[in-house]
Write an enzyme that holds these catalytic residues in place. Structure first.
Site, short mmCIF file in Angstrom:
data_model
loop_
_atom_site.label_atom_id
_atom_site.label_comp_id
_atom_site.label_asym_id
_atom_site.label_seq_id
_atom_site.Cartn_x
_atom_site.Cartn_y
_atom_site.Cartn_z
N HIS A 81 3.87 8.75 13.18
CA HIS A 81 3.08 6.82 13.69
C HIS A 81 3.67 5.81 14.14
O HIS A 81 5.23 5.75 13.89
CB HIS A 81 2.07 6.91 11.74
N HIS B 125 1.17 -1.05 0.10
CA HIS B 125 0.04 0.28 0.19
C HIS B 125 0.70 1.12 0.00
O HIS B 125 -0.10 2.46 -0.22
CB HIS B 125 -0.98 0.02 1.23
O1 LIG Z 1 -0.16 -2.74 8.33
C1 LIG Z 1 0.87 -2.25 7.87
O2 LIG Z 1 1.59 -2.87 7.90
C2 LIG Z 1 0.87 -0.74 8.38
C3 LIG Z 1 -0.33 0.18 8.80
C4 LIG Z 1 -0.39 1.84 8.75
C5 LIG Z 1 -0.92 2.26 9.42
C6 LIG Z 1 -1.06 3.66 9.60
C7 LIG Z 1 0.00 4.75 8.89
C8 LIG Z 1 0.48 4.00 7.78
O3 LIG Z 1 1.59 4.27 7.01
C9 LIG Z 1 0.43 2.31 7.96
O4 LIG Z 1 1.25 1.96 6.75
FE FE2 Z 2 3.65 2.99 6.05
#
Ligand SMILES: O=C(O)/C=C/c1cccc(O)c1O
Ligand code: FE2
Length: 314
Positions: free
Chosen positions: A179, A115
């Site tokens: 984050h 993603h």
């Molecule tokens: O599930 C994952 O590996 C990552 C989730 C996530 C959640 C919030 C912000 C991000 O940059 C993420 O990649």
């Molecule tokens: Fe991420």
């Protein structure tokens, strides 16, 4: 040829654990503005810096950086799956310039991306095949990490290569800001999770669902104030945005990897993608940040930012 930049936070929790509608509306407007900016620039090529989250790149062979001459999206969290439209010739040109600059970069004829790449391409240009792309993976989760100064040098080398491509290049950085989603750490993971971090490609549907549910649940708990993950740090995020806008990118060289984690959570290393994109942009001369969106969005476990920039001499 002119260059332009767009950097954005990604979060797979978008649409899965949403904040208030007013927040979503503000984010939608910011993305609409970014899309208009990109459409106006009309890139021939997107050079995208993004991380992976143990969906495409594993500890069986974990490079600090990797340029893809061909790439497949794994389709995690419902993102588009399948091949990206990679400009192979451009990827080779960029890799040659980066290597001859003395920045050792891995190279892949079948890079697997998640993603980090797919969500950004879908949100900014509509799909993973909408615009020819050179995908550049920057390890932002798997310890050990090199110093952030190397990321800046990588970005500069990519910027020099882009200047020789005779194409309108859009640099994109996908990730960050502060984050701390529950991405496992190898050092502290139980044995069975360690094995998945080493070689977890092609998980079963049940495994993928369980993993995604864990992160969605963490988003719910975080928004409710009962999660154990690190808080967002809007002050740190704003400082980073100011540094990137200032053009004096060497300032980040003194930021230790430990300080990123302490102040902004484990996944704040994802801002490496923004630093690389801005460093690439800096090669064309002075730049001007034309839009900045920032919002803390705990539901998405993200200090959430979107910026765009153009060269001043354009
Ligand atoms: O599930 C994952 O590996 C990552 C989730 C996530 C959640 C919030 C912000 C991000 O940059 C993420 O990649
Ligand atoms: Fe991420």
């Amino acid at each position: 040829m002119p260059v332009a930049l767009c950097t954005m936070s990604h979060s797979p929790l978008m649409g899965r654990n949403d904040p208030a509608q007013t927040v979503i509306d503000d984010v939608d407007t910011a993305f609409e503005n970014a899309r208009t900016f990109i459409a106006h620039f009309a890139p021939d090529l997107v050079v995208m810096f993004a991380p992976d989250h143990y969906n495409g790149v594993y500890y069986d062979l974990m490079p600090p950086f990797c340029i893809g001459a061909a790439a497949q999206s794994v389709g995690d969290y419902g993102t588009e799956a399948g091949p990206l439209d990679v400009d192979r010739d451009a990827a080779y040109t960029v890799a040659r310039e980066v290597l001859s600059s003395g920045v050792d970069v891995a190279f892949s004829e079948r890079m697997h991306v998640d993603h980090g790449f797919a969500q950004a391409l879908q949100l900014l240009v509509g799909s993973i095949t909408a615009v020819p792309t050179v995908p550049i993976f920057i390890n932002s989760v798997a310890e050990p990490l090199g110093p952030v100064s190397r990321v800046r040098l990588l970005g500069e080398a990519v910027g020099r290569a882009a200047a020789n491509l005779d194409k309108r290049v859009l640099f994109v950085g996908s990730g960050g800001l502060s984050h701390d989603p529950p991405v496992p750490q190898f050092a502290t993971a139980p044995a069975e999770v360690k094995e998945k971090l080493i070689d977890g490609r092609n998980p079963t549907e049940a495994e993928r669902n369980a993993r995604e549910k864990r992160v969605i649940d963490a988003g719910r708990d975080f928004a409710a104030g009962v999660a154990t993950i690190a808080p967002l740090n809007p002050q740190w995020d704003r400082t980073l945005l100011d540094v990137l806008a200032s053009g004096y990118l060497e300032q980040v060289d003194s930021w230790t990897n430990e300080s990123f984690v302490e102040q902004a959570g484990h996944s704040s290393h994802e801002v490496r993608t923004w630093i690389a994109a801005y460093a690439a942009m800096s090669v064309a001369g002075k730049y001007r940040v034309t839009s900045t969106f920032y919002r803390e969005i705990p539901e998405w476990i993200a200090g959430f930012g979107i910026t765009t920039a153009v060269s001043i001499d354009e």
